[in-house]
Motif scaffolding. Structure first.
Motif, PDB file in Angstrom:
ATOM      1  N   GLY A   1     -70.971 -53.833  23.144  1.00 16.46           N
ATOM      2  CA  GLY A   1     -70.273 -52.756  23.844  1.00 16.46           C
ATOM      3  C   GLY A   1     -69.907 -51.582  22.957  1.00 16.46           C
ATOM      4  O   GLY A   1     -69.126 -50.724  23.351  1.00 16.46           O
ATOM      5  N   GLY A   2     -70.479 -51.511  21.774  1.00 15.51           N
ATOM      6  CA  GLY A   2     -70.164 -50.402  20.864  1.00 15.51           C
ATOM      7  C   GLY A   2     -70.954 -49.142  21.140  1.00 15.51           C
ATOM      8  O   GLY A   2     -70.725 -48.107  20.521  1.00 15.51           O
ATOM      9  N   PHE A   3     -71.892 -49.224  22.068  1.00 16.18           N
ATOM     10  CA  PHE A   3     -72.587 -48.022  22.532  1.00 16.18           C
ATOM     11  C   PHE A   3     -72.316 -47.866  24.025  1.00 16.18           C
ATOM     12  O   PHE A   3     -72.202 -48.849  24.751  1.00 16.18           O
ATOM     13  CB  PHE A   3     -74.102 -48.135  22.322  1.00 16.18           C
ATOM     14  CG  PHE A   3     -74.531 -47.958  20.881  1.00 16.18           C
ATOM     15  CD1 PHE A   3     -74.092 -46.887  20.120  1.00 16.18           C
ATOM     16  CD2 PHE A   3     -75.396 -48.879  20.305  1.00 16.18           C
ATOM     17  CE1 PHE A   3     -74.504 -46.725  18.804  1.00 16.18           C
ATOM     18  CE2 PHE A   3     -75.816 -48.730  18.981  1.00 16.18           C
ATOM     19  CZ  PHE A   3     -75.366 -47.647  18.230  1.00 16.18           C
ATOM     20  N   GLY A   4     -72.266 -46.625  24.468  1.00 14.95           N
ATOM     21  CA  GLY A   4     -72.103 -46.375  25.901  1.00 14.95           C
ATOM     22  C   GLY A   4     -70.756 -45.790  26.277  1.00 14.95           C
ATOM     23  O   GLY A   4     -70.516 -45.484  27.435  1.00 14.95           O
ATOM     24  N   SER A   5     -69.862 -45.617  25.282  1.00 12.50           N
ATOM     25  CA  SER A   5     -68.535 -45.103  25.629  1.00 12.50           C
ATOM     26  C   SER A   5     -68.602 -43.640  26.082  1.00 12.50           C
ATOM     27  O   SER A   5     -67.839 -43.233  26.946  1.00 12.50           O
ATOM     28  CB  SER A   5     -67.580 -45.243  24.445  1.00 12.50           C
ATOM     29  OG  SER A   5     -68.076 -44.518  23.333  1.00 12.50           O
ATOM     30  N   SER A   6     -69.532 -42.857  25.528  1.00  6.11           N
ATOM     31  CA  SER A   6     -69.606 -41.448  25.935  1.00  6.11           C
ATOM     32  C   SER A   6     -69.991 -41.325  27.397  1.00  6.11           C
ATOM     33  O   SER A   6     -69.482 -40.477  28.116  1.00  6.11           O
ATOM     34  CB  SER A   6     -70.651 -40.705  25.099  1.00  6.11           C
ATOM     35  OG  SER A   6     -70.423 -40.899  23.740  1.00  6.11           O
ATOM     36  N   VAL A   7     -70.901 -42.202  27.810  1.00  6.34           N
ATOM     37  CA  VAL A   7     -71.360 -42.100  29.195  1.00  6.34           C
ATOM     38  C   VAL A   7     -70.212 -42.453  30.131  1.00  6.34           C
ATOM     39  O   VAL A   7     -70.038 -41.846  31.183  1.00  6.34           O
ATOM     40  CB  VAL A   7     -72.620 -42.959  29.433  1.00  6.34           C
ATOM     41  CG1 VAL A   7     -72.309 -44.420  29.526  1.00  6.34           C
ATOM     42  CG2 VAL A   7     -73.360 -42.498  30.656  1.00  6.34           C
TER      43      VAL A   7
ATOM     44  N   LYS B   1     -67.868 -39.328  30.138  1.00  8.25           N
ATOM     45  CA  LYS B   1     -68.387 -38.182  30.876  1.00  8.25           C
ATOM     46  C   LYS B   1     -68.476 -38.487  32.369  1.00  8.25           C
ATOM     47  O   LYS B   1     -68.357 -37.598  33.186  1.00  8.25           O
ATOM     48  CB  LYS B   1     -69.778 -37.785  30.368  1.00  8.25           C
ATOM     49  CG  LYS B   1     -69.844 -37.490  28.872  1.00  8.25           C
ATOM     50  CD  LYS B   1     -69.250 -36.161  28.470  1.00  8.25           C
ATOM     51  CE  LYS B   1     -69.496 -35.891  26.996  1.00  8.25           C
ATOM     52  NZ  LYS B   1     -68.569 -34.922  26.409  1.00  8.25           N
TER      53      LYS B   1
ATOM     54  N   TRP C   1     -65.312 -37.985  34.566  1.00 13.36           N
ATOM     55  CA  TRP C   1     -65.113 -36.634  35.049  1.00 13.36           C
ATOM     56  C   TRP C   1     -65.929 -36.517  36.325  1.00 13.36           C
ATOM     57  O   TRP C   1     -67.134 -36.730  36.311  1.00 13.36           O
ATOM     58  CB  TRP C   1     -65.619 -35.658  33.993  1.00 13.36           C
ATOM     59  CG  TRP C   1     -65.653 -34.270  34.475  1.00 13.36           C
ATOM     60  CD1 TRP C   1     -64.619 -33.394  34.508  1.00 13.36           C
ATOM     61  CD2 TRP C   1     -66.777 -33.586  35.016  1.00 13.36           C
ATOM     62  NE1 TRP C   1     -65.032 -32.210  35.035  1.00 13.36           N
ATOM     63  CE2 TRP C   1     -66.344 -32.294  35.361  1.00 13.36           C
ATOM     64  CE3 TRP C   1     -68.102 -33.930  35.261  1.00 13.36           C
ATOM     65  CZ2 TRP C   1     -67.188 -31.365  35.930  1.00 13.36           C
ATOM     66  CZ3 TRP C   1     -68.940 -32.993  35.836  1.00 13.36           C
ATOM     67  CH2 TRP C   1     -68.470 -31.720  36.159  1.00 13.36           C
TER      68      TRP C   1
ATOM     69  N   GLY D   1     -77.012 -39.421  38.255  1.00 15.65           N
ATOM     70  CA  GLY D   1     -76.174 -40.280  37.450  1.00 15.65           C
ATOM     71  C   GLY D   1     -76.693 -40.440  36.043  1.00 15.65           C
ATOM     72  O   GLY D   1     -75.994 -40.896  35.163  1.00 15.65           O
ATOM     73  N   GLY D   2     -77.912 -40.067  35.810  1.00 14.98           N
ATOM     74  CA  GLY D   2     -78.537 -40.376  34.531  1.00 14.98           C
ATOM     75  C   GLY D   2     -78.131 -39.429  33.428  1.00 14.98           C
ATOM     76  O   GLY D   2     -77.461 -38.440  33.652  1.00 14.98           O
ATOM     77  N   TRP D   3     -78.556 -39.772  32.220  1.00 15.32           N
ATOM     78  CA  TRP D   3     -78.221 -38.961  31.065  1.00 15.32           C
ATOM     79  C   TRP D   3     -79.451 -38.310  30.486  1.00 15.32           C
ATOM     80  O   TRP D   3     -79.409 -37.703  29.448  1.00 15.32           O
ATOM     81  CB  TRP D   3     -77.457 -39.790  30.040  1.00 15.32           C
ATOM     82  CG  TRP D   3     -76.242 -40.184  30.718  1.00 15.32           C
ATOM     83  CD1 TRP D   3     -76.012 -41.357  31.375  1.00 15.32           C
ATOM     84  CD2 TRP D   3     -75.110 -39.350  30.986  1.00 15.32           C
ATOM     85  NE1 TRP D   3     -74.804 -41.298  32.025  1.00 15.32           N
ATOM     86  CE2 TRP D   3     -74.238 -40.082  31.800  1.00 15.32           C
ATOM     87  CE3 TRP D   3     -74.767 -38.039  30.633  1.00 15.32           C
ATOM     88  CZ2 TRP D   3     -73.036 -39.556  32.253  1.00 15.32           C
ATOM     89  CZ3 TRP D   3     -73.557 -37.538  31.082  1.00 15.32           C
ATOM     90  CH2 TRP D   3     -72.706 -38.288  31.879  1.00 15.32           C
TER      91      TRP D   3
END
Lengths: 389, 202
Positions: free
Chosen positions: B179-185, B188, B191, B198-200
């Protein structure tokens, strides 16, 4: 360049189910739209889009080389200092790139103008490389389109060949493919690349970004606790570099696709730098870092202000006659902004049309055509197929 | 036509996704086609006797491999709401009704099982299916529970399910943390975006 009405194929939705194209309709709105298509001449494709795409890519690589060797520029592009080594190492090692998409304003007559470079996490790949190809095959088979009709779209062929090259470069036969949870579109894009990898003879495993783990030995792991050594990630570098697991990046030694140096190209700071090194290039729009030399060009009356990092046209505003009008809101902008001369998308009927021009490594590989109700932002766009005739 | 600007050939069977009618659930059996390295020769048997004939010295392992595949099938087989949907994919009389946890669904009969390293204590087996439906891209092909289609027809029973790996994978004993990746998504997304996507990707 013409927009021509067309009858949707009767079986296309069933075909979409059979092939796993699940995001043709997004949030109740059509996204794939075959009620019309665009027709280009071969000359328009080759001279106005294909050649500039490859040339701009080379110009972009020039910018990367400048930025890598300049701490001031790395700072300006908001690349975190602790990751400068990772980024420059990936560049010096010439870690291979898979693909990019350049977005152009193009009306069929005037030179295509670069709006931005989606160099790190471009989507609409499946629709472009496969789905519109299938549409053309059906339309030709049914006799609705001439046998002479072609399409600027060698994406799938080139992606397969490039994945083979990348596997050879790293000496591997297996790769992981990763995207975030809860998005059909991203999952579909990544599945498409897994299929291409399968065609390239690779074994392709999937892991969600959120599920990636860190092992006792310092390697990233998938949900089956297998090490991730080579990984395609549909997740922006500017996010990765600022998250908790970023501190493990150097030791985990993953061969990433796209490689870390792509963080320089997916950054909107690329646009003022291109303009600086290649001023007045016919395919570029004037661009500056916000607050710097903004008034340098008096010929431009209207500017679009964009965050260094943003998606889907968020946090954009228009600057004109000294006042700023927000055009879209969003969560971005804390890292700074750039301004770019306003260049409206051409209109075909009520539609504003945007051309995405694909690169696989350094080769132009096809286009995608998207239409939007607005002349600037792109968050309700529909995808239309195209032909060359 | 002279030089095409588009891909000359696309392998449509590769692009066809798993099942023409989406099963209710597809579990990932994985091992055979997705294992990183350590691939072995895999052999398909259509019955326990079939296995025993080839391995007269390992009849007990054949039984165990078969039993394991049957258990896996109960867990991972594609499931359908209706018999019609299941038969549409697998053919007439190829499906069984299963009642479980107060509900019921239909799943195809196992057509065989695939075994690797039968003689090793770490042998491994999985259920294999085939289709008799003229609607199905899997007609007369061997497929796994998660929809992997093997090359060749039903006569081909041996597969090199894993090419040799070029370089060894690093050792992992256990995963310490996730779970150390994905916090930015997450940040964002919270908001309330006007963007319908929904994608990045961009």
């Amino acid at each position: 360049m013409l927009r021509l009405p067309s009858t949707p194929r009767r079986h296309w939705q069933k075909q979409a189910r059979d092939f796993g194209f699940h995001f043709h309709t997004l949030y109740g709105e059509p996204y794939w739209d075959e009620s019309a298509y665009y027709q280009f001449s071969l000359k328009q494709i080759e001279q106005d889009l294909e050649a500039p795409t490859e040339e701009i890519h080379q110009m972009c690589l020039h910018v990367v080389n400048e930025v890598i060797n300049d701490e001031q520029l790395l700072t300006k592009l908001a690349i975190p200092e602790q990751h400068w080594d990772l980024v420059s190492h990936s560049w010096r090692q010439q870690q291979p790139s898979l693909y990019s998409r350049l977005d152009f304003v193009y009306d069929g007559t005037h030179p295509a103008k670069l709006l931005e470079n989606n160099a790190d996490t471009p989507t609409s790949l499946y629709e472009s490389g496969f789905w519109q190809w299938l549409w053309l095959a059906d339309k030709v088979d049914s006799g609705e389109l001439s046998r002479q009709a072609d399409q600027f779209n060698s994406l799938q062929e080139k992606l397969i060949a490039r994945l083979k090259e990348i596997a050879r470069f790293y000496g591997v036969q297996q790769m992981h493919f990763a995207c975030c949870k809860d998005t059909d579109e991203d999952r579909g894009t990544v599945q498409y690349l897994q299929d291409c990898a399968g065609e390239a003879g690779l074994s392709a495993d999937f892991v969600y970004i959120e599920d990636i783990g860190i092992s006792d030995t310092g390697y990233f792991t998938d949900l089956s606790n297998r090490p991730i050594t080579d990984c395609f990630k549909l997740y922006p570098w500017e996010f990765i570099l600022n998250e908790e697991f970023a501190r493990y990046l150097p030791e985990a030694a993953v061969n990433w696709i796209e490689p870390p140096w792509k963080s320089i190209l997916s950054n909107k700071g690329l646009l003022p730098l291109l303009w600086k090194y290649f001023p007045d290039h016919p395919n570029l729009l004037p661009a500056y870092f916000y607050g710097e030399a903004a008034s340098a060009s008096t010929e431009v009356l209207r500017w679009i202000k964009k965050p260094l990092f943003s998606r889907e046209g968020a946090n954009i505003s228009m600057l004109a006659a000294g006042s700023e009008t927000p055009l879209s809101d969003g969560p971005y902008g804390e890292e700074g902004f750039i301004i770019q001369a306003y260049c409206p998308l051409p209109r075909f009927g009520d539609n504003h049309t945007l051309i995405g021009s694909w690169l696989v490594d350094d080769q132009a590989a096809g286009i995608s055509v998207r239409e939007d109700a607005s002349s600037i932002t792109q968050d309700t766009s529909r995808y239309l197929p195209h032909i060359i005739l | 036509m002279t030089t095409l600007k588009r891909s000359q050939f696309i392998n449509l069977s590769r692009m066809r996704k798993h099942f023409a009618l989406k099963p209710l659930a597809v579990a990932v059996t994985g091992l055979i086609v997705s294992g990183c390295g350590n691939r072995q020769e895999g052999q398909i048997f259509t019955s326990v006797d079939d296995c025993k004939r080839d391995f007269p010295d390992a009849t007990q392992q054949c039984e165990m491999a078969y039993q394991h595949a049957v258990q896996e099938a109960a867990r991972t087989s594609p499931r359908y709401n209706s018999e019609y949907d299941c038969e549409y994919e697998f053919g007439p009389n190829q499906c069984q009704r299963v009642e479980r946890d107060g509900g019921s669904f239909f799943m195809p009969f196992m057509a065989g099982f695939m075994v690797s390293q039968l003689m090793s204590p770490r042998y491994y087996s999985q259920p294999i299916y085939t289709s008799f439906s003229r609607h199905s891209p899997f007609r007369s092909r061997w497929i796994t529970a998660d929809g992997y289609v093997f090359d060749g027809g039903l006569n081909k029973r041996k597969y090199r399910v894993s090419p040799d790996v070029y370089k060894p994978k690093p050792t992992v004993n256990r995963t310490m943390n996730r779970g150390g990746f994905g916090s930015s998504v997450r940040a964002k997304s919270s908001w309330g975006s006007s963007s319908r996507k929904g994608g990045w990707g961009g």
